[in-house]
Design a protein around this motif. Structure first.
Motif, PDB file in Angstrom:
ATOM      1  N   ALA A  35       0.828  -1.207   0.000  1.00  0.00           N
ATOM      2  CA  ALA A  35       0.000   0.000   0.000  1.00  0.00           C
ATOM      3  C   ALA A  35       0.862   1.256   0.000  1.00  0.00           C
ATOM      4  N   TRP A  36       1.909   1.284   0.825  1.00  0.00           N
ATOM      5  CA  TRP A  36       2.794   2.446   0.862  1.00  0.00           C
ATOM      6  C   TRP A  36       3.547   2.596  -0.453  1.00  0.00           C
ATOM      7  N   ALA A  44       1.203   4.148  -2.872  1.00  0.00           N
ATOM      8  CA  ALA A  44       0.988   5.560  -2.544  1.00  0.00           C
ATOM      9  C   ALA A  44       2.158   6.412  -3.018  1.00  0.00           C
ATOM     10  N   VAL A  45       3.369   5.968  -2.742  1.00  0.00           N
ATOM     11  CA  VAL A  45       4.549   6.718  -3.170  1.00  0.00           C
ATOM     12  C   VAL A  45       4.663   6.729  -4.689  1.00  0.00           C
ATOM     13  N   ALA A  73       2.225   6.434  -6.876  1.00  0.00           N
ATOM     14  CA  ALA A  73       1.177   7.304  -7.419  1.00  0.00           C
ATOM     15  C   ALA A  73       1.548   8.772  -7.246  1.00  0.00           C
ATOM     16  N   GLY A  74       2.143   9.107  -6.125  1.00  0.00           N
ATOM     17  CA  GLY A  74       2.592  10.485  -5.910  1.00  0.00           C
ATOM     18  C   GLY A  74       3.687  10.883  -6.883  1.00  0.00           C
TER      19      GLY A  74
END
Length: 140
Positions: free
Chosen positions: A14-15, A18-19, A21-22
């Motif tokens: 998940a992290w 998230a990273v 996608a950022g």
């Protein structure tokens, strides 16, 4: 024990998403890769730029997780450092161009005609800094 391992795997994934996608949002919203290809006049190779960013991020993530050590001769650091420096320098140059930092700075200090020279100085500085880092600080 198995539940905690699965939970840690889920959190890591998940992290990572998230990273990732950022990072993609950062590159896409600011238009870094298209601007980079405009600056270097290599619009025909834009897919190569995109795939190199994806491959570099994936390889860098994988290598950082595995604590990989490359047993290469010191002379191999020269082309690796040059490529690293060129990529980081061009990416930094494209980012500053997109954000209009250099045009504003050049107008304020009165050297608007020499903006290409200032841009190339930044790129060469990044290349030299990266090469110095690879040759002096990285123990292959």
């Amino acid at each position: 024990m198995i539940i905690s391992i699965l939970f840690i795997l889920f959190l890591g994934l998940a992290w990572g998403f998230a990273v990732g996608a950022g990072f993609v949002a950062f590159l896409a919203v600011l238009g870094i890769i298209p601007r980079l290809s405009q600056l270097t006049k290599t619009m025909a190779y834009i897919q190569g730029y995109e795939w190199s960013v994806v491959a570099g991020a994936a390889a860098g993530g994988w290598m950082s997780l595995r604590n990989t050590v490359l047993h290469l001769p010191k002379i191999a650091a020269v082309p690796i450092g040059l490529m690293d420096g060129m990529f980081i320098g061009l990416l930094a140059a494209a980012l500053t161009e997109v954000l209009n930092v250099l045009p504003i700075l050049a107008k304020r200090i009165g050297i608007a005609e020499q903006i290409i020279i200032m841009l190339m100085a930044i790129v060469l500085g990044k290349v030299c800094g990266s090469l110095y880092h690879w040759l002096v600080f990285v123990h292959l």
